[in-house]
Each structure stands twice: as C-alpha cells, then as structure tokens.
Enzyme design. Structure first.
Site, PDB file in Angstrom:
ATOM      1  N   ASP A  63      51.577  12.914  51.215  1.00 43.18           N
ATOM      2  CA  ASP A  63      51.321  11.845  50.255  1.00 43.18           C
ATOM      3  C   ASP A  63      50.581  10.722  50.977  1.00 43.18           C
ATOM      4  O   ASP A  63      51.074  10.205  51.990  1.00 43.18           O
ATOM      5  CB  ASP A  63      52.637  11.331  49.672  1.00 43.18           C
ATOM      6  CG  ASP A  63      52.412  10.266  48.613  1.00 43.18           C
ATOM      7  OD1 ASP A  63      52.275   9.081  48.984  1.00 43.18           O
ATOM      8  OD2 ASP A  63      52.350  10.612  47.414  1.00 43.18           O
ATOM      9  N   LEU A  64      49.410  10.359  50.490  1.00 42.41           N
ATOM     10  CA  LEU A  64      48.603   9.330  51.136  1.00 42.41           C
ATOM     11  C   LEU A  64      49.272   7.966  50.987  1.00 42.41           C
ATOM     12  O   LEU A  64      49.616   7.548  49.876  1.00 42.41           O
ATOM     13  CB  LEU A  64      47.200   9.284  50.520  1.00 42.41           C
ATOM     14  CG  LEU A  64      46.356  10.548  50.707  1.00 42.41           C
ATOM     15  CD1 LEU A  64      45.034  10.432  49.967  1.00 42.41           C
ATOM     16  CD2 LEU A  64      46.103  10.796  52.185  1.00 42.41           C
ATOM     17  N   ASP A  99      47.279  11.566  44.676  1.00 41.65           N
ATOM     18  CA  ASP A  99      47.086  11.434  46.134  1.00 41.65           C
ATOM     19  C   ASP A  99      48.059  12.323  46.904  1.00 41.65           C
ATOM     20  O   ASP A  99      48.354  12.062  48.069  1.00 41.65           O
ATOM     21  CB  ASP A  99      47.254   9.976  46.557  1.00 41.65           C
ATOM     22  CG  ASP A  99      48.639   9.424  46.196  1.00 41.65           C
ATOM     23  OD1 ASP A  99      49.375  10.101  45.453  1.00 41.65           O
ATOM     24  OD2 ASP A  99      48.967   8.319  46.662  1.00 41.65           O
TER      25      ASP A  99
END
Length: 377
Positions: A257-258, A300
C-alpha cells in the site's frame, strides 16, 4: 504475330509482381528491386522464346504460369519474407491472374472469334481493368492484414493459411487445365467464376476469423489488466493465485500500500499521481524480474506473488523502491508491505489476501506510530 501469344502471360506477370510487391517488405530500394526483377524476367522470357520456337509453350490454360515459381529465387533475395511465406503470397497473387486468364480463354472460346490470342489478351485486359482496383483495395488489403497478424496465434494458424492459399491456386490450375478439353462454353465460365468466388470467400472468412480473434484477445487482455499501469488486475491475480496454490509449491504473497498517496494527488495533481503509480509498477517489475509478478489490486494497493520464500533484502528493495529518482514524477513516500509465506496445503485465495492485508496494515500502523514518536521526541 507470334509475340501476341506472350502478351497475356506478360500482363499476368506484371500483375503478379506488383501484387507480390505490395504484400512484401523489400530489402533494397525500389529502383534496385525493379531493375533486378526486370533483368531476371528478360533472361527468363528469352529462354522461353527459344523453347517456343521448337514447341508450342503457350496453350492458354495457365500452365505457362507455373514457370512463375522460378521467381521465388529472386524474390527471396529481394524481399525480407522467407521462401515459404513468399510461396504462400505468390499462390494468392497468381490465383487472381490465373483466374483472369482462364476466364478469358473460356469466354473467347465460347464466342468462336478469329485472332483468338488477340481476343484473349483484350478480354483479360478488360477483366483486369474492371477488377484490379477492387482486388487491391479489398482482397489484397485483407490478405496483408492476415499475413501481419496470423503468426501471433501460433504456427498452426500459419499452416492453415499456407494450405488454404496453395490449395486454392492448384485447384484453380487443375480445373483450368481440365476445362481446355471438349471445347469452351459459358457453363465452364460459370464453373471458373464459382471456383474463384469460393477462393476469395475463403480469404474473407480467414480475415474475419483473425480479426475476431484479435478483438477477443484485446477484450480478454482488457478484462485481466489494469488500463493505467498495464499490470494484471484483481481478476487475473485471483486466477493466478488459485493456480499457484494448487501447484503444491511454497510461495510468498506481498500486499503493498503506497504511503500518503492522497497527498501526492492533492499536492501535485491526479496526472502526476497516475505517473507515480506507473513509475512504481515499472520499478517493482524490474526489481522482481522473473522471481515474481506484481498486480494492481485497486487504487494505490498492489499485490505481489513471489515464487518461493521472499528474503528480507528483497522486501526492503521493494519497500524503498530503489532507483526511484530516475524518471520519477515526484519524491517517493515509501510503501507499507505485508508479507505472508504460503506452504501447502494453502487456504482459500481470499483468506490469503485478507491475512496479507492485515499484516500490511500492521506495518503501516507501526510506521505511523514510530513517526509520531520521532516528531514528539
């Protein structure tokens, strides 16, 4: 007047060479290609003329055209296509010209006119005049499309094309030769016309099959890939994960997960945010090489299927996304990673992803906690 017997063949040869040229990619300049084919033709026709003085070489049934296969030698040197591919192209081209000659012979024979060869040349020229442009625009264009795309479906499909083209040509040659006996009639004209129609319908069917297959492949690709990054999407991830867990192999699932991706969109705009995702996907693919595969899970979030037990060093390379600065749209905010090693017997694919997601969330919470402590300290 003896030269008039060669005019239909000469006309056919020009049509054949022009059509073959349109279907092939030449190696040299147009002037050099034309000059080479002209020189070869001059030598070939000189030899044929000397033979004709001793025997009646031209009978009007198209058998003289079989000598055209000698053009495989210069054409294989002048064009990029291999000999087998060149043969397939020539069969398609010569089916058209041989069909025009065979029709002309039968039409003129049915009329019972004087100066037979003059009339054959005239009728053949008229047929070319009426049909040549539609032939190039419709048949040749579709045939070129098939040639350019059929090999992506495998060698088996190319064999079908070769078989279709060669059978069409030799069937026409045999029928044209057989119809020479017993005189000419408009019934034989109809037979030739129907055979030619069948040959061209087979090209249209093949074109339709290839075109539909390309569209189906595109739809399949679109259904299984993320349009922004080009990575496999969630549907492809689930299919590959289910297949991988049934192989009785140990593998790792990495849920990524960014971090602070919303800030990227707010600060730089969504266009830069898209480039951020694309750049991240490209770097992760390069880091993994053939050891694993990355998918865009949504937004994301990304998931990696790693073949085997992933090392901590590999996880850190992905976490830091090393090499980010080269071509990056903006600075990197790191990524939270949840790692789950799966050994057979494995759980359901959904359960595997949920566990990896929870581990990733714990990693994100721990990083935020450490960040808060540093800011307060």
């Amino acid at each position: 007047m003896e030269i008039i017997k060669f005019l239909p063949v000469l006309e056919m040869l020009i049509i054949n060479l022009v059509t073959t040229h349109k279907c092939c990619r030449r190696k040299y300049s147009l002037a050099r290609t034309v000059a080479s084919l002209f020189a070869f033709s001059a030598v070939l026709f000189s030899i044929c003329w000397l033979i004709y003085l001793k025997t009646s070489l031209f009978s009007g049934d198209g058998s003289f055209l079989l000598l055209g296969f000698l053009y495989l030698l210069p054409c294989s040197l002048l064009y990029e296509e291999k000999g087998s591919r060149m043969f397939v192209i020539m069969c398609m081209c010569w089916s058209y010209s041989m069909g025009a000659m065979a029709l002309s012979v039968q039409i003129v024979g049915s009329l019972g006119v004087q100066n037979r060869y003059v009339w054959i040349f005239g009728v053949q020229s008229l047929i070319f005049l009426v049909t040549l442009l539609p032939f190039y625009r419709v048949v040749v264009s579709k045939y070129i499309f098939v040639l350019q795309n059929i090999e992506i479906f495998g060698q088996r499909w190319y064999k079908y094309l070769a078989l279709n083209s060669s059978l069409g040509f030799f069937s026409l040659a045999l029928v044209a030769y057989a119809l020479q006996s017993g005189g000419s009639s408009f019934f034989k004209v109809a037979v030739l016309f129907v055979l030619l129609a069948a040959i061209y319908v087979s090209y249209f069917i093949l074109y339709g099959v290839v075109q539909d297959s390309i569209e189906m492949n595109y739809l399949e690709y679109a259904a299984l890939h993320d349009p922004l990054t080009g990575l496999g999407n969630r549907a492809q991830l689930m299919a590959h994960l289910n297949k991988l867990k049934d192989t009785e192999r140990v593998f790792s699932v990495l849920f990524l997960d960014l971090d602070q991706f919303k800030q990227i969109n707010d600060q730089y705009g969504h266009a830069v945010g898209d480039k951020y995702l694309i750049h991240f996907a490209r770097l992760c693919t390069q880091i993994l090489e053939d050891r694993g595969r990355i998918y865009r899970y949504g937004g994301d979030e990304f998931v990696i299927l790693y073949y085997g037990v992933v090392s901590q060093a590999e996880v850190e390379r992905l976490r830091e996304c090393r090499g980010w600065d080269f071509g990056a749209p903006c600075p990197f905010n790191q990524v939270s990673v949840g790692v789950l090693v799966c050994s057979p017997p494995c759980e359901d694919a959904e359960q595997i992803l949920k566990k990896a997601d929870r581990i990733m969330y714990q990693d994100k919470v721990q990083k935020e906690y450490q960040k808060d402590r540093q800011e307060r300290g």
